[in-house]
Design a protein around this motif. Structure first.
Motif, PDB file in Angstrom:
ATOM      1  N   ASP A 272       6.725   9.787   8.110  1.00  0.00           N
ATOM      2  CA  ASP A 272       6.474   9.162   6.705  1.00  0.00           C
ATOM      3  C   ASP A 272       4.803   8.821   6.477  1.00  0.00           C
TER       4      ASP A 272
ATOM      5  N   THR B 160       7.704   1.312   3.545  1.00  0.00           N
ATOM      6  CA  THR B 160       8.378   1.631   2.239  1.00  0.00           C
ATOM      7  C   THR B 160       9.299   2.858   2.355  1.00  0.00           C
ATOM      8  N   LYS B 161       8.757   4.173   2.641  1.00  0.00           N
ATOM      9  CA  LYS B 161       9.628   5.158   2.956  1.00  0.00           C
ATOM     10  C   LYS B 161      10.314   5.158   4.187  1.00  0.00           C
TER      11      LYS B 161
ATOM     12  N   GLN C  36      13.557   2.115   3.169  1.00  0.00           N
ATOM     13  CA  GLN C  36      14.624   3.137   2.822  1.00  0.00           C
ATOM     14  C   GLN C  36      15.720   2.943   3.632  1.00  0.00           C
TER      15      GLN C  36
ATOM     16  N   SER D 137       4.306  -2.421  -1.069  1.00  0.00           N
ATOM     17  CA  SER D 137       3.939  -1.553   0.213  1.00  0.00           C
ATOM     18  C   SER D 137       2.625  -2.218   0.736  1.00  0.00           C
TER      19      SER D 137
END
Length: 311
Positions: free
Chosen positions: A38, A43-44, A48, A77
């Motif tokens: 990622d 964040t991702k 998530q 982020s």
């Protein structure tokens, strides 16, 4: 009369599964190793994973005592901050709602009963500590949800929480402010069995309670003070080990708080975690937290955390 809303602050460390608690790793290392593919690993990756558990479906903790569903979220982020507002509360027991006429509507033990809660998860860079801020209503908290949801995310990536627990904490500034505003209600001397008595019958443990202790403001009462107070009344402890517990009272904005704590007289410190009273400006007409105002309020709290932790 509205309920008092408070903010709790907690910390947690991360380690790999099946390793000792001493093998605490940095937040950066966890994110890099857990989410290698990622671009934005917080964040991702982490966020998530966490949001997936509570977004558009009900999340219940392992013991089935609490449940929640996501209502609102905000991700920063660059600061590694996740703010969420969730509808959550208790579950696992048959409950009922009583209207003004006295009629009851029974809820099943699978339904969740509760209000809205605000929470923030902060994963600062170049540290080994994650932070969690959870708003609560008086003593009513949904921390058990976060205990399990963070563990679930970590374990899915081969990690766990240090000591298997997210621990309550506070800042030194909050502790000093509590002590500055507090008065001592009473002090208890806890006397243990004496290690010096050899021929006599076993000496039972005992407690001596002293009331109306007069102390200087912002001063921790230690063993020297206790021995002097007893001597003033014609008593002495002698060659016996003992601990001290004190009940401090603090009143602010008509809210009265009591904390009974063990005193560390050797270091002249006080280990107490006072409640953080949320101001009315952060609370709406339904006595729920206002999301944007809570974000600003926690931002201010984080300034002191960064200062003390040198983040």
């Amino acid at each position: 009369m509205s309920h008092n809303l408070f903010l709790g602050m907690y910390t947690f460390g991360i380690k790999k599964l099946n390793t000792p608690d001493s093998k605490r790793i940095e937040i950066n290392d966890f994110l890099s190793n857990a989410y290698p593919d990622d671009d934005n690993k917080f964040t991702k990756g982490f966020v998530q994973n966490l949001i997936y558990l509570i977004d558009e479906k009900t999340y219940k903790n392992e013991r089935n005592t609490h449940g929640a569903i996501l209502e609102e979220k905000s991700i920063n982020s660059s600061r590694r901050i996740l703010d969420i507002l969730i509808d959550g509360g208790t579950t696992g027991i048959k409950q009922f709602i009583i209207d003004e006429s006295g009629k009851k509507r029974i809820l099943s033990d699978s339904e969740i009963v509760g209000p809205k809660f605000y929470a923030r998860i902060w994963m600062p860079a170049n540290t080994k500590t994650g932070y969690l801020f959870i708003q609560k209503y008086g003593s009513f908290s949904i921390k058990p949800i976060f205990d399990d949801i963070i563990k679930d995310v970590l374990k899915s990536k081969g990690y766990n929480i240090i000591n298997n627990s997210i621990k309550a904490t506070t800042t030194k500034a909050r502790q000093k402010e509590f002590l500055k505003r507090s008065t001592i209600r009473d002090i208890v001397i806890v006397s243990n069995r004496s290690s010096h008595e050899t021929g006599a019958a076993d000496a039972a443990s005992a407690e001596i309670r002293l009331k109306n202790i007069i102390t200087q403001k912002n001063k921790v009462v230690g063993k020297t003070d206790m021995e002097a107070a007893l001597k003033n009344h014609g008593f002495s402890i002698g060659r016996r080990d003992y601990d001290i517990k004190a009940t401090y009272q603090n009143k602010i904005d008509d809210f009265k708080e009591e904390r009974t704590i063990m005193l560390d007289s050797s270091e002249e410190t006080i280990n107490v975690i006072p409640n953080i009273l949320i101001p009315q400006s952060c609370i709406d007409a339904d006595n729920y937290p206002i999301f944007s105002k809570m974000q600003d309020f926690v931002d201010k709290e984080m300034i002191q955390v960064k200062k003390e932790a040198k983040i």
